[in-house]
Design a protein around this motif. Structure first.
Motif, mmCIF file in Angstrom:
data_model
loop_
_atom_site.group_PDB
_atom_site.id
_atom_site.type_symbol
_atom_site.label_atom_id
_atom_site.label_comp_id
_atom_site.label_asym_id
_atom_site.label_seq_id
_atom_site.Cartn_x
_atom_site.Cartn_y
_atom_site.Cartn_z
ATOM 1 N N SER A 20 61.120 45.894 11.100
ATOM 2 C CA SER A 20 61.963 46.331 9.981
ATOM 3 C C SER A 20 63.371 46.533 10.500
ATOM 4 O O SER A 20 63.630 47.467 11.274
ATOM 5 C CB SER A 20 61.436 47.639 9.382
ATOM 6 O OG SER A 20 60.161 47.482 8.803
ATOM 7 N N SER A 22 67.759 45.844 9.414
ATOM 8 C CA SER A 22 68.890 45.275 8.678
ATOM 9 C C SER A 22 70.147 45.998 9.148
ATOM 10 O O SER A 22 70.079 46.978 9.898
ATOM 11 C CB SER A 22 68.714 45.395 7.151
ATOM 12 O OG SER A 22 68.770 46.742 6.733
ATOM 13 N N ASP A 23 71.297 45.493 8.715
ATOM 14 C CA ASP A 23 72.562 46.069 9.152
ATOM 15 C C ASP A 23 72.699 47.514 8.669
ATOM 16 O O ASP A 23 72.178 47.882 7.612
ATOM 17 C CB ASP A 23 73.730 45.242 8.615
ATOM 18 C CG ASP A 23 73.706 43.801 9.126
ATOM 19 O OD1 ASP A 23 73.154 43.590 10.222
ATOM 20 O OD2 ASP A 23 74.216 42.916 8.423
ATOM 21 N N ASN A 34 77.088 44.453 14.570
ATOM 22 C CA ASN A 34 75.803 43.848 14.213
ATOM 23 C C ASN A 34 75.166 43.134 15.398
ATOM 24 O O ASN A 34 73.940 43.072 15.517
ATOM 25 C CB ASN A 34 76.000 42.860 13.057
ATOM 26 C CG ASN A 34 76.394 43.552 11.767
ATOM 27 O OD1 ASN A 34 76.203 44.751 11.618
ATOM 28 N ND2 ASN A 34 76.963 42.800 10.840
ATOM 29 N N GLU A 38 71.243 42.994 16.751
ATOM 30 C CA GLU A 38 70.539 41.736 16.996
ATOM 31 C C GLU A 38 70.028 41.667 18.425
ATOM 32 O O GLU A 38 68.905 41.195 18.674
ATOM 33 C CB GLU A 38 71.468 40.552 16.705
ATOM 34 C CG GLU A 38 71.779 40.370 15.227
ATOM 35 C CD GLU A 38 72.693 39.190 14.962
ATOM 36 O OE1 GLU A 38 73.038 38.479 15.934
ATOM 37 O OE2 GLU A 38 73.060 38.975 13.796
ATOM 38 N N TYR A 57 57.685 39.474 9.954
ATOM 39 C CA TYR A 57 59.010 39.851 9.468
ATOM 40 C C TYR A 57 59.198 39.344 8.048
ATOM 41 O O TYR A 57 58.927 38.179 7.747
ATOM 42 C CB TYR A 57 60.087 39.258 10.383
ATOM 43 C CG TYR A 57 61.510 39.597 9.980
ATOM 44 C CD1 TYR A 57 61.923 40.916 9.854
ATOM 45 C CD2 TYR A 57 62.435 38.587 9.728
ATOM 46 C CE1 TYR A 57 63.225 41.228 9.493
ATOM 47 C CE2 TYR A 57 63.748 38.891 9.371
ATOM 48 C CZ TYR A 57 64.131 40.213 9.258
ATOM 49 O OH TYR A 57 65.417 40.522 8.890
ATOM 50 N N GLY A 59 61.932 38.407 5.868
ATOM 51 C CA GLY A 59 63.361 38.185 6.037
ATOM 52 C C GLY A 59 63.971 37.263 5.017
ATOM 53 O O GLY A 59 63.450 37.062 3.921
ATOM 54 N N ARG A 60 65.096 36.714 5.411
ATOM 55 C CA ARG A 60 65.828 35.772 4.583
ATOM 56 C C ARG A 60 66.277 34.636 5.494
ATOM 57 O O ARG A 60 66.394 34.800 6.710
ATOM 58 C CB ARG A 60 67.043 36.444 3.941
ATOM 59 C CG ARG A 60 68.102 36.846 4.960
ATOM 60 C CD ARG A 60 69.215 37.671 4.353
ATOM 61 N NE ARG A 60 70.277 37.893 5.336
ATOM 62 C CZ ARG A 60 71.181 38.846 5.267
ATOM 63 N NH1 ARG A 60 71.169 39.673 4.245
ATOM 64 N NH2 ARG A 60 72.113 38.975 6.200
ATOM 65 N N GLY A 165 69.169 49.627 9.007
ATOM 66 C CA GLY A 165 68.771 49.672 7.604
ATOM 67 C C GLY A 165 69.884 50.115 6.694
ATOM 68 O O GLY A 165 70.395 51.237 6.819
ATOM 69 N N ASN A 166 70.282 49.242 5.786
ATOM 70 C CA ASN A 166 71.402 49.510 4.898
ATOM 71 C C ASN A 166 71.009 50.512 3.815
ATOM 72 O O ASN A 166 70.007 50.329 3.129
ATOM 73 C CB ASN A 166 71.866 48.189 4.264
ATOM 74 C CG ASN A 166 73.285 48.277 3.766
ATOM 75 O OD1 ASN A 166 73.637 49.204 3.051
ATOM 76 N ND2 ASN A 166 74.105 47.304 4.144
ATOM 77 N N PHE A 170 71.082 47.482 -1.235
ATOM 78 C CA PHE A 170 69.734 47.042 -0.870
ATOM 79 C C PHE A 170 69.088 46.369 -2.069
ATOM 80 O O PHE A 170 69.431 46.631 -3.227
ATOM 81 C CB PHE A 170 68.876 48.212 -0.374
ATOM 82 C CG PHE A 170 68.940 49.462 -1.224
ATOM 83 C CD1 PHE A 170 68.091 49.643 -2.301
ATOM 84 C CD2 PHE A 170 69.869 50.451 -0.937
ATOM 85 C CE1 PHE A 170 68.151 50.795 -3.066
ATOM 86 C CE2 PHE A 170 69.950 51.610 -1.703
ATOM 87 C CZ PHE A 170 69.086 51.786 -2.772
#
Length: 282
Positions: A20, A22-23, A34, A38, A57, A59-60, A165-166, A170
């Motif tokens: 889990s 995210s930025d 970032n 990573e 994961y 993801g995108r 995690g943003n 979201f």
């Protein structure tokens, strides 16, 4: 590498670790970018793979980011089925058949793409039958699809790692990392939390009793006044109480849990996370 030196090869054989990440809006004020997040995720992925585990994961593909970071690591260190990449309906609908085919070919035997419908059901043979679908722009309609994805991942993972995690923007009814934490805690899965990059992971660390964040600024993690976040935090605390979830189930010592939570060092985070996973799941 630190994780390799401390964790024997095969310590996580057969273990599926959910990632889990995210930025986080807190990165700039921590003097981080970032790229640091990573790097940490790459180190964690590498350590899990070297120890014989596999990654899951949600993801995108577009725009690129953490998915590409994980692909890089499985190409270097992965065995067969090293990565399960789950795509919610709003994500795979952005992609053409050729884009999905390209990802499938990049994965080869080292991973697979799982495309889900709005209810979280696996769509078989999507590369063969994928119709031209317009992207759904209704944000309210996307939330159930992302929640369904996260519930599905909870059934195919044995443990989860949180990082970043943003909290300001979201896709879904709540920040995705908080929802994934709720599902893991409700299922009494080991949860390894790196709060040093701020964001949703830091919020989870505080409300799960992992770390009081006394080392951080008083307003850390930075978050908007949003009832959806308040609701997610309440659900997280309730899930932990109902399931009897205990951060010490990883058998990391108290100082190790604190070190994992507060560290910005990628190698240190990876070594501690995999140490906790190997102890909890051995």
């Amino acid at each position: 590498m630190l994780a390799q030196g401390l964790i024997p090869t095969g310590a996580l054989a057969g273990v599926r670790v959910g990632i889990s990440v995210s930025d986080s809006d807190d990165l700039p004020r921590l003097g981080l970018a970032n790229a640091h997040a990573e790097l940490a995720i790459g180190e964690i992925a590498r350590a899990v793979l070297v120890a014989g585990g596999s990654l899951v994961y949600g993801g995108r593909i577009r725009p690129s980011g953490f998915t590409q970071c994980l692909l890089h690591e499985i190409h270097r260190y992965g065995r067969s089925d090293a990565l399960t990449l789950c795509l919610a309906a709003p994500e795979h609908r952005k992609l053409s058949r050729s884009e999905l085919d390209s990802i499938d070919r990049q994965l080869g035997s080292k991973g697979r793409v799982v495309c889900l419908d709005e209810r979280g059901n696996h769509i078989p043979d999507i590369l063969k039958f994928k119709p031209p679908e317009p992207e759904d722009t209704d944000e309210a309609a996307k939330a159930p699809a992302f929640s369904a994805l996260r519930r599905l991942m909870g059934t195919i993972t044995d443990a989860r790692v949180l990082l970043g995690g943003n909290l300001s923007t979201f896709a879904g009814s709540m920040p995705g990392i908080l929802e994934e934490a709720i599902i893991a805690v409700a299922g009494n899965q080991p949860l390894l939390v790196s709060a040093g990059f701020g964001g949703a992971a830091a919020l989870a660390a505080r409300h799960l009793g992992i770390d009081d964040l006394g080392w951080a600024p008083s307003d850390f993690p930075r978050r908007p006044d949003d009832v959806r976040i308040d609701r997610a935090v309440a659900e997280l605390e309730e899930a932990a109480a109902d399931s009897g979830w205990d951060p010490r189930a990883t058998r990391l010592e108290t100082d190790e849990l604190g070190q994992l939570s507060a560290s910005h060092r990628a190698g240190e985070i990876a070594a501690l996370a995999v140490r906790g996973l190997s102890r909890a799941l051995s």
